[in-house]
Design an enzyme around this catalytic site. Structure first.
Site, PDB file in Angstrom:
ATOM      1  N   GLY A 174       0.827  -1.202   0.000  1.00  0.00           N
ATOM      2  CA  GLY A 174       0.000   0.000   0.000  1.00  0.00           C
ATOM      3  C   GLY A 174       0.855   1.243   0.000  1.00  0.00           C
ATOM      4  N   ASN A 175       0.247   2.384   0.250  1.00  0.00           N
ATOM      5  CA  ASN A 175       1.001   3.643   0.322  1.00  0.00           C
ATOM      6  C   ASN A 175       0.420   4.500   1.432  1.00  0.00           C
ATOM      7  OD1 ASN A 175      -1.076   5.530  -0.892  1.00  0.00           O
ATOM      8  ND2 ASN A 175      -0.896   4.016  -2.532  1.00  0.00           N
ATOM      9  N   ARG A 176       1.020   5.655   1.642  1.00  0.00           N
ATOM     10  CA  ARG A 176       0.685   6.456   2.821  1.00  0.00           C
ATOM     11  C   ARG A 176      -0.494   7.418   2.604  1.00  0.00           C
ATOM     12  NH1 ARG A 176       4.772   5.920   6.502  1.00  0.00           N
ATOM     13  NH2 ARG A 176       6.784   5.280   5.665  1.00  0.00           N
TER      14      ARG A 176
END
Ligand code: CTP
Length: 392
Positions: free
Chosen positions: A204-206
């Site tokens: 995923g990412n932030r």
């Protein structure tokens, strides 16, 4: 100009209240359907009968003793825009702090539509740090402002604090309601996608989804029909249609079924996903020395390729390379690109503020200051509106 548009004129207690009667008249002449709220203090300056004669309805003055059991929610849901004119320091302060002590403040807190403030007060009050703090809170909550101007004030004083002229307030109202005939369909993507590796883990990412959700909220407040396809579980106002997704593939599928006039692609879509994701948790004993990746579908490209292509806004969260964003604007064929540098203070993932640069297809750049995400959303929609109007 405002034929059939439902405008709630909310009048607070300042001497400029006398000009609000003229504003009411301009609204009626423009074809708007007008309801009026008068606070107790406003009636020290102008009476309900004046407004009744102009708009053809009695103003609302009381939260508790009228016919309706819930006048604030009735009015809040009825209108397409609230204009608070004049807006005193006291009313601005109450609304900025969520205090609903009368019909006007309760209605503004209960509404989901745009609220335009036309402040009017003495210079010292306008410049007081408390008023400026409230102004900045109201702005970052997505509220709109017109004025104040400089000029003659009550009691023979002069300076900044004079309410904008009714004609100017009319222009601001038309600017907000302008393109929003209620039929503009806006698609917003938001959040960071999660690409599963097994039932427990994902890549995923932030991204928090705050920017995209602020855009959806602001678009809904303008009366647009908003569909939000999101990988974030943040709340949005109830009038937004929400489609929750997790992966890029789900986002593509959800987006493909949505017709839109404007598509604002604020999601941070993963570019790669694990090529295989099993139904069973990978255990430590199995060992995993590498993860094979494959590209995800490009959701934005699928919208650009549509036969009936909407106006498309792309986002580029970069680490400091504006030239790359300018090149991306052209490569991707978007109508506008919103660039931000995620390494800058106040502009990173999860922040409530953002410092963006708007890039157009000719490579022109417009640097905006550090703003609340809600204000970025409002300015972005103003820009989209202006572009759409220029295209006719
Ligand atoms: N986007 C998308 N689908 C993808 C990747 C990106 O819809 N699979 C959209 C984003 O929502 C954003 C825009 O494309 O509006 C640009 O995203 P970005 O990640 O900056 O672009 P990439 O093409 O992935 O470029 P790069 O990773 O090389 O910077």
């Amino acid at each position: 100009m405002l034929q059939g548009r439902r405008v709630l004129l909310a009048v607070t207690g300042g001497v400029a209240a006398y000009k609000s009667a003229y504003l009411a008249r301009l609204l009626v002449e423009a074809g708007a359907d007008v309801e009026v709220i008068l606070t107790d203090s406003s009636q020290a300056f102008i009476g309900p009968q004046t407004f009744a004669a102009i708009v053809g309805r009695h103003p609302h003055t009381d939260l508790f003793h009228g016919h309706s059991v819930s006048p604030h929610t009735d009015l809040a849901r009825w209108c397409e825009l609230v204009v608070v004119a004049p807006a005193t320091a006291s009313t601005m302060g109450k609304i900025a702090n969520g205090i609903s002590s009368n019909l006007l403040t309760a209605t503004v807190l209960a509404t989901e539509v745009p609220v335009l403030f036309a402040p009017a007060m003495h210079t010292e009050m306008w410049e007081h740090p408390a008023t400026q703090r409230n102004l900045s809170t109201l702005r970052s909550d997505g509220h709109h402002f017109v004025g104040p101007a400089s000029g003659a004030l009550a009691g023979g004083d002069a300076g900044i604090g004079r309410m904008a002229e009714p004609e100017q307030i009319m222009e601001a109202i038309a600017g907000i309601l302008g393109g929003s005939d209620g039929s503009l369909r806006v698609l917003v993507t938001a959040g960071g996608t999660r690409e599963p590796l097994d039932p427990v883990r994902f890549l995923g990412n932030r991204s928090s989804g705050k920017m995209g959700h602020a855009i959806a909220d602001e678009a809904a407040r303008r009366g647009y029909q908003v569909t939000l396809v999101t990988a974030s579980d943040l709340a949005v106002v109830p009038s937004v249609k929400v489609v929750e997704v997790e992966t890029a593939a789900e986002m593509l599928e959800a987006v493909s079924g949505i017709e839109a006039d404007v598509a604002i692609m604020a999601a941070a879509v993963a570019d790669f996903r694990p090529a295989r994701s099993g139904d069973e948790k990978i255990s430590r004993s199995e060992g995993l020395s590498s993860i094979e990746l494959e590209p995800t579908p490009d959701v934005l490209a699928s919208v650009i390729d549509r036969e009936n292509r909407p106006y498309v806004v792309g986002f580029a969260a970069e680490t400091g390379d504006l030239d790359r964003a300018v090149a991306k604007t052209m490569q991707k064929g978007v109508d506008l690109l919103v660039y931000n540098d995620v390494t800058e203070p106040g502009s990173g993932f999860g922040s409530d503020t953002n410092r963006v640069v708007i890039v157009d297809p000719e490579g022109n750049t417009d640097r905006w200051p550090l703003l609340g995400k809600r204000e970025v959303a409002a300015r972005l929609l103003d820009r989209v509106n202006a572009d759409l109007s220029a295209r006719g």
